[in-house]
Structure formats: C-alpha cells, structure tokens
Design a protein around this motif. Structure first.
Motif, short mmCIF file in Angstrom:
data_model
loop_
_atom_site.label_atom_id
_atom_site.label_comp_id
_atom_site.label_asym_id
_atom_site.label_seq_id
_atom_site.Cartn_x
_atom_site.Cartn_y
_atom_site.Cartn_z
N ASN A 55 -24.63 -14.08 -35.87
CA ASN A 55 -25.81 -14.72 -36.43
C ASN A 55 -25.41 -15.91 -37.30
N PRO A 56 -24.92 -16.99 -36.68
CA PRO A 56 -24.48 -18.15 -37.47
C PRO A 56 -25.60 -18.85 -38.20
N ALA A 57 -26.84 -18.62 -37.79
CA ALA A 57 -27.96 -19.30 -38.43
C ALA A 57 -28.07 -19.00 -39.92
N GLN A 58 -27.56 -17.85 -40.35
CA GLN A 58 -27.68 -17.49 -41.76
C GLN A 58 -26.66 -18.23 -42.63
N PHE A 59 -25.63 -18.83 -42.00
CA PHE A 59 -24.58 -19.51 -42.77
C PHE A 59 -24.50 -21.01 -42.52
N ILE A 60 -25.04 -21.47 -41.42
CA ILE A 60 -24.85 -22.87 -41.03
C ILE A 60 -25.56 -23.81 -42.00
N ARG A 61 -24.94 -24.98 -42.22
CA ARG A 61 -25.47 -25.95 -43.19
C ARG A 61 -25.65 -27.32 -42.53
N THR A 62 -26.35 -28.17 -43.21
CA THR A 62 -26.41 -29.56 -42.80
C THR A 62 -25.08 -30.23 -43.14
N LEU A 72 -30.41 -25.86 -36.58
CA LEU A 72 -29.04 -26.39 -36.59
C LEU A 72 -28.18 -25.74 -35.51
N VAL A 73 -28.41 -24.47 -35.24
CA VAL A 73 -27.68 -23.80 -34.17
C VAL A 73 -27.98 -24.47 -32.83
N LEU A 74 -29.24 -24.78 -32.58
CA LEU A 74 -29.62 -25.46 -31.34
C LEU A 74 -29.07 -26.88 -31.31
N LYS A 75 -29.18 -27.59 -32.43
CA LYS A 75 -28.71 -28.97 -32.50
C LYS A 75 -27.21 -29.07 -32.26
N ASN A 76 -26.45 -28.11 -32.77
CA ASN A 76 -24.99 -28.14 -32.65
C ASN A 76 -24.47 -27.42 -31.41
N HIS A 77 -25.40 -27.03 -30.54
CA HIS A 77 -25.04 -26.41 -29.25
C HIS A 77 -24.18 -25.16 -29.44
N ILE A 78 -24.60 -24.34 -30.39
CA ILE A 78 -23.91 -23.08 -30.66
C ILE A 78 -24.62 -21.97 -29.89
N ARG A 79 -23.85 -21.18 -29.16
CA ARG A 79 -24.43 -20.12 -28.34
C ARG A 79 -23.80 -18.77 -28.73
#
Length: 219
Positions: free
Chosen positions: A170-177, A199-206
């Motif tokens: 669940n990277p969405a809880q930690f990802i930053r701008t 941000l997860v979608l923008k950075n193409h994280i799957r």
C-alpha cells in the motif's frame, strides 16, 4: 498385587507434563519475540564513528540538503558516502583547528578515506535501489527516520521483510509529492488517501502486479 505408584502419581505426572508444555511454548514465544525485537536489529543504537558527525547540526541548523553529501541517491542503488574532500569544502575554512575533525584532515592529507561504520544494512540477498524509491515519491524519513534530529546517526527502523511489504502492498499511504521527498518533518496530510492514490497512478506504480513479487527484492 503390590501397588507400584502412589495414589497421587497420575496427578503429579499430568502437572509435570503441563509445566513442560508451558515452558516449551513460552520459550518459543520469547525467542520469537526477541529475534524480532528492535534490540536485535540495533534500532536506536548509534555506533561509534571515526568522527561524531551530527545530522542535526548539518541538516536542521545549517540547512544542508541530503543530496549535497549523498550525491547518487537519485541516480543509483546506493545513496553514496561523501568523500573527504566534500567535508573539507567547508572545513578547510571553518573549524580548521578542531581536534574533533583531525581524522578528516588526516584523511585528506594521506589520501585515505574515512572508515565509517555502516548504520543501515540489508542482507546480501535483498536488492534495494535508492533512486527508484526517491524518484517515485518515497521520502528519506519514511525509512531513515527524522535524520534532522539525530545528533549521532542511528538506525530508526528494523528493515524486516514485513517493514518493506507494508509499503509495497500500500504505497499510497507513504508516497509524497516531489517537493516533500527531502522534508524530514513530513507527515501525511489529511487527504493522503486521495492524494496517495493519484500519485501512485501518476508514477506508474503497480503494487499488486509488481511490488509484491518476490523477484522485486530477491534477485
């Protein structure tokens, strides 16, 4: 027929077996707890270094950016340890006679690097790349803690497999701008759930397709 055992022998045997079972189970639980404890991973322990470098002084008080010393953090697997001449960029002008900095001056004069004691280490069978994490929006403090408060550097987290998976799942809880990656005082905003997903979608994280695959870390 003569009785071989006293009347209470059966009860005593049951009690002994119960005590043995409790000791075995308790021993396993204690051993498992200790093996996973912060103590075993050296969390909070600052090892002795050739020079007592203070991140608090350099980062919080002087305002140095992480990348000034850790020059390869955005482009390579390792963040990089600054060579002696990086230290001497400033210390050839200030604190030039400090006895505390004598090892730095000797290192430069003898052209021999300082032997820093590594604080954060992963097992050899684990692959980790700093550049992919920071360029995708994972900040330094998420793993290394608030370095700007450390007089002496210590390990802030036990880098267990579970620690990594908590983020990979669940990277969405930690990802930053991008502008917050280097902010040591960052805390998740109230809209982190929404912002993180974007941000997860923008950075193409799957996460489901890639980040939980064993080969990501074990290559």
């Amino acid at each position: 027929m003569r009785q071989l055992f006293a009347p209470g022998a059966d009860a005593i045997l049951r009690l002994v077996l119960l005590i043995v079972a409790v000791l075995v189970v308790g021993g396993v639980l204690v051993a498992g707890g200790v093996s996973r404890s912060s103590y075993m991973y050296g969390v909070g322990v600052a090892p002795s270094q050739p020079v007592p470098f203070s991140h608090k002084h350099h980062v919080a008080e002087l305002g140095l950016d992480c990348r000034y010393c850790h020059t390869s953090v955005e482009t390579a697997a390792t963040a990089g340890i600054p060579p002696t001449w990086t230290c001497m960029t400033c210390h050839s002008q200030i604190w030039t006679g400090s006895s505390m900095l004598a090892p730095v001056r000797e290192s430069l004069a003898n052209d021999r690097p300082l032997h820093w004691v590594r604080v954060n280490r992963l097992p050899d069978y684990v692959y980790f790349n700093h550049s992919i994490h920071v360029t995708k929006g994972i900040g330094c403090s998420s793993c290394h803690g608030a370095m700007n408060t450390m007089q002496l550097t210590y390990r802030a987290n036990a880098f267990t497999m579970q620690f990594c998976l908590n983020c990979h799942r669940n990277p969405a809880q930690f990802i930053r701008t991008p502008d917050q990656v280097w902010n040591m005082e960052w805390s998740s905003p109230l809209d982190q759930a929404k912002l993180g997903r974007l941000l997860v979608l923008k950075n193409h994280i799957r996460p489901a397709a890639q980040l939980t695959d064993c080969s990501i870390c074990h290559r």
